[in-house]
Design a protein around this motif. Sequence first.
Motif, PDB file in Angstrom:
ATOM      1  N   SER A 162       5.370 -22.136  -6.524  1.00 27.72           N
ATOM      2  CA  SER A 162       5.487 -20.523  -7.035  1.00 27.72           C
ATOM      3  C   SER A 162       5.111 -19.363  -6.108  1.00 27.72           C
ATOM      4  CB  SER A 162       4.750 -19.939  -8.444  1.00 27.72           C
ATOM      5  OG  SER A 162       3.552 -20.357  -8.480  1.00 27.72           O
ATOM      6  N   PRO A 163       5.766 -18.024  -6.417  1.00 29.44           N
ATOM      7  CA  PRO A 163       5.019 -17.289  -5.231  1.00 29.44           C
ATOM      8  C   PRO A 163       3.442 -16.792  -5.146  1.00 29.44           C
ATOM      9  CG  PRO A 163       6.829 -16.864  -6.056  1.00 29.44           C
ATOM     10  CD  PRO A 163       6.715 -17.653  -6.995  1.00 29.44           C
ATOM     11  N   THR A 164       3.113 -16.216  -4.239  1.00 32.85           N
ATOM     12  CA  THR A 164       1.742 -16.676  -4.654  1.00 32.85           C
ATOM     13  C   THR A 164       1.439 -14.979  -3.899  1.00 32.85           C
ATOM     14  OG1 THR A 164      -0.587 -17.394  -4.449  1.00 32.85           O
ATOM     15  CG2 THR A 164       0.856 -17.195  -2.397  1.00 32.85           C
ATOM     16  N   ILE A 165       0.456 -14.772  -4.068  1.00 34.65           N
ATOM     17  CA  ILE A 165      -0.305 -13.564  -3.619  1.00 34.65           C
ATOM     18  C   ILE A 165      -1.648 -13.144  -2.288  1.00 34.65           C
ATOM     19  CG2 ILE A 165      -1.211 -11.224  -3.845  1.00 34.65           C
ATOM     20  CD1 ILE A 165      -0.014 -11.308  -6.489  1.00 34.65           C
ATOM     21  N   THR A 166      -2.050 -12.993  -0.985  1.00 41.85           N
ATOM     22  CA  THR A 166      -2.453 -13.389  -0.363  1.00 41.85           C
ATOM     23  C   THR A 166      -3.727 -12.809  -0.481  1.00 41.85           C
ATOM     24  OG1 THR A 166      -1.716 -11.591   1.097  1.00 41.85           O
ATOM     25  CG2 THR A 166      -1.184 -13.703   2.161  1.00 41.85           C
ATOM     26  N   ASP A 167      -5.272 -12.626   0.121  1.00 42.27           N
ATOM     27  CA  ASP A 167      -6.240 -11.777  -0.396  1.00 42.27           C
ATOM     28  C   ASP A 167      -5.810 -10.736   0.454  1.00 42.27           C
ATOM     29  OD1 ASP A 167      -7.720 -13.920  -1.499  1.00 42.27           O
ATOM     30  OD2 ASP A 167      -9.260 -14.353   0.624  1.00 42.27           O
ATOM     31  N   ALA A 168      -5.253 -10.328   1.771  1.00 42.69           N
ATOM     32  CA  ALA A 168      -5.053  -8.527   2.168  1.00 42.69           C
ATOM     33  C   ALA A 168      -4.103  -8.270   0.485  1.00 42.69           C
ATOM     34  CB  ALA A 168      -3.948  -9.291   3.039  1.00 42.69           C
ATOM     35  N   GLN A 169      -3.079  -8.663   0.199  1.00 44.00           N
ATOM     36  CA  GLN A 169      -1.834  -8.165  -0.469  1.00 44.00           C
ATOM     37  C   GLN A 169      -2.633  -7.872  -2.071  1.00 44.00           C
ATOM     38  OE1 GLN A 169       0.673 -12.045  -0.644  1.00 44.00           O
ATOM     39  NE2 GLN A 169       2.185  -9.791  -0.045  1.00 44.00           N
ATOM     40  N   PHE A 170      -4.068  -8.635  -2.393  1.00 44.01           N
ATOM     41  CA  PHE A 170      -4.483  -8.652  -3.317  1.00 44.01           C
ATOM     42  C   PHE A 170      -5.723  -7.293  -3.198  1.00 44.01           C
ATOM     43  CE2 PHE A 170      -8.297  -8.858  -6.947  1.00 44.01           C
ATOM     44  CZ  PHE A 170      -6.590  -8.880  -7.651  1.00 44.01           C
ATOM     45  N   ALA A 171      -5.981  -6.960  -1.817  1.00 47.45           N
ATOM     46  CA  ALA A 171      -6.525  -5.980  -2.282  1.00 47.45           C
ATOM     47  C   ALA A 171      -5.640  -4.801  -1.857  1.00 47.45           C
ATOM     48  CB  ALA A 171      -6.959  -5.762  -0.374  1.00 47.45           C
ATOM     49  N   VAL A 172      -4.762  -4.478  -1.486  1.00 46.40           N
ATOM     50  CA  VAL A 172      -3.760  -3.711  -1.788  1.00 46.40           C
ATOM     51  C   VAL A 172      -3.608  -3.236  -3.423  1.00 46.40           C
ATOM     52  CG1 VAL A 172      -1.126  -3.271  -1.667  1.00 46.40           C
ATOM     53  CG2 VAL A 172      -2.418  -3.874   0.641  1.00 46.40           C
ATOM     54  N   LEU A 173      -2.947  -4.660  -4.059  1.00 49.56           N
ATOM     55  CA  LEU A 173      -3.084  -4.783  -5.202  1.00 49.56           C
ATOM     56  C   LEU A 173      -4.007  -3.650  -6.473  1.00 49.56           C
ATOM     57  CD1 LEU A 173      -1.224  -5.278  -8.208  1.00 49.56           C
ATOM     58  CD2 LEU A 173      -2.395  -7.302  -8.071  1.00 49.56           C
ATOM     59  N   GLU A 174      -5.243  -4.143  -5.526  1.00 46.79           N
ATOM     60  CA  GLU A 174      -6.812  -4.045  -6.743  1.00 46.79           C
ATOM     61  C   GLU A 174      -6.536  -2.087  -6.474  1.00 46.79           C
ATOM     62  OE1 GLU A 174     -10.689  -6.444  -7.595  1.00 46.79           O
ATOM     63  OE2 GLU A 174     -10.310  -6.203  -5.285  1.00 46.79           O
ATOM     64  N   GLU A 175      -6.031  -1.639  -4.755  1.00 53.04           N
ATOM     65  CA  GLU A 175      -6.362  -0.069  -5.078  1.00 53.04           C
ATOM     66  C   GLU A 175      -5.749   0.494  -5.575  1.00 53.04           C
ATOM     67  OE1 GLU A 175      -5.238   2.936  -0.801  1.00 53.04           O
ATOM     68  OE2 GLU A 175      -6.118   1.120  -0.717  1.00 53.04           O
ATOM     69  N   GLU A 176      -4.087  -0.222  -6.053  1.00 52.29           N
ATOM     70  CA  GLU A 176      -2.953   0.729  -6.377  1.00 52.29           C
ATOM     71  C   GLU A 176      -3.117   0.618  -7.810  1.00 52.29           C
ATOM     72  OE1 GLU A 176      -0.284   1.885  -5.858  1.00 52.29           O
ATOM     73  OE2 GLU A 176      -0.485   2.265  -3.880  1.00 52.29           O
ATOM     74  N   LEU A 177      -3.962  -1.261  -8.701  1.00 50.66           N
ATOM     75  CA  LEU A 177      -4.503  -0.963  -9.383  1.00 50.66           C
ATOM     76  C   LEU A 177      -5.394   0.489 -10.213  1.00 50.66           C
ATOM     77  CD1 LEU A 177      -4.650  -5.068 -10.839  1.00 50.66           C
ATOM     78  CD2 LEU A 177      -2.699  -3.042 -11.459  1.00 50.66           C
ATOM     79  N   GLY A 178      -6.809   0.340  -9.055  1.00 50.60           N
ATOM     80  CA  GLY A 178      -7.934   1.279  -9.389  1.00 50.60           C
ATOM     81  C   GLY A 178      -7.311   2.832  -9.155  1.00 50.60           C
ATOM     82  N   ARG A 179      -6.273   3.431  -9.061  1.00 48.18           N
ATOM     83  CA  ARG A 179      -5.415   4.417  -8.981  1.00 48.18           C
ATOM     84  C   ARG A 179      -5.190   5.089 -10.489  1.00 48.18           C
ATOM     85  NH1 ARG A 179      -0.262   4.749  -5.700  1.00 48.18           N
ATOM     86  NH2 ARG A 179      -0.831   6.982  -6.580  1.00 48.18           N
ATOM     87  N   GLY A 180      -5.145   4.184 -11.592  1.00 49.30           N
ATOM     88  CA  GLY A 180      -4.731   3.778 -13.099  1.00 49.30           C
ATOM     89  C   GLY A 180      -3.311   3.638 -13.623  1.00 49.30           C
ATOM     90  N   PRO A 181      -2.966   3.243 -14.234  1.00 50.68           N
ATOM     91  CA  PRO A 181      -1.433   3.702 -14.508  1.00 50.68           C
ATOM     92  C   PRO A 181      -0.731   5.067 -14.754  1.00 50.68           C
ATOM     93  CG  PRO A 181      -3.075   2.271 -16.415  1.00 50.68           C
ATOM     94  CD  PRO A 181      -3.988   2.726 -14.927  1.00 50.68           C
ATOM     95  N   ALA A 182      -1.179   5.482 -15.291  1.00 55.48           N
ATOM     96  CA  ALA A 182      -1.000   6.943 -14.626  1.00 55.48           C
ATOM     97  C   ALA A 182      -0.408   7.417 -13.732  1.00 55.48           C
ATOM     98  CB  ALA A 182      -1.592   8.273 -15.531  1.00 55.48           C
ATOM     99  N   ALA A 183      -1.033   7.242 -12.289  1.00 56.85           N
ATOM    100  CA  ALA A 183      -0.181   7.006 -10.765  1.00 56.85           C
ATOM    101  C   ALA A 183       1.013   6.765 -10.776  1.00 56.85           C
ATOM    102  CB  ALA A 183      -1.533   7.120 -10.415  1.00 56.85           C
ATOM    103  N   ARG A 184       0.754   5.512 -11.221  1.00 58.04           N
ATOM    104  CA  ARG A 184       1.899   4.272 -10.899  1.00 58.04           C
ATOM    105  C   ARG A 184       3.373   5.040 -12.127  1.00 58.04           C
ATOM    106  NH1 ARG A 184       2.128   3.086  -7.323  1.00 58.04           N
ATOM    107  NH2 ARG A 184       4.113   1.621  -7.748  1.00 58.04           N
ATOM    108  N   GLY A 185       3.387   6.484 -13.095  1.00 56.60           N
ATOM    109  CA  GLY A 185       4.159   6.242 -13.752  1.00 56.60           C
ATOM    110  C   GLY A 185       4.326   5.655 -14.633  1.00 56.60           C
TER     111      GLY A 185
END
Length: 93
Positions: A24-47
């Motif tokens: 199954s697809p997985t997320i690397t540690d580097a990808q997770f760092a990007v994800l964590e940054e995006e999540l840190g911006r908050g849901p409203a910032a993602r629309g």
Amino acid sequence: MERWRRAWREGGMEGLRSVGPANSPTITDAQFAVLEEELGRGPAARGFDDERWTLVRVQVVIRRCLRVSLSVATVWRPLKRHGWSYPHRALGG
């Protein structure tokens, strides 16, 4: 169907033996760092309409930002692996 026939022709019964579940697809540690940054911006910032993270919303962010398709059930795995807890950080509890 052709894949099975070819496996039979090339390897007989042994060629048809299962090699285990498909990866199954997985997320690397580097990808997770990007994800964590995006999540840190908050849901409203993602629309999204409010400031609550849900697994479905996290799934959407993963698909849009990382171009990785995970099932909703699988979305929780990398969050948990990286120390996110339910519901406080992962879902904005």
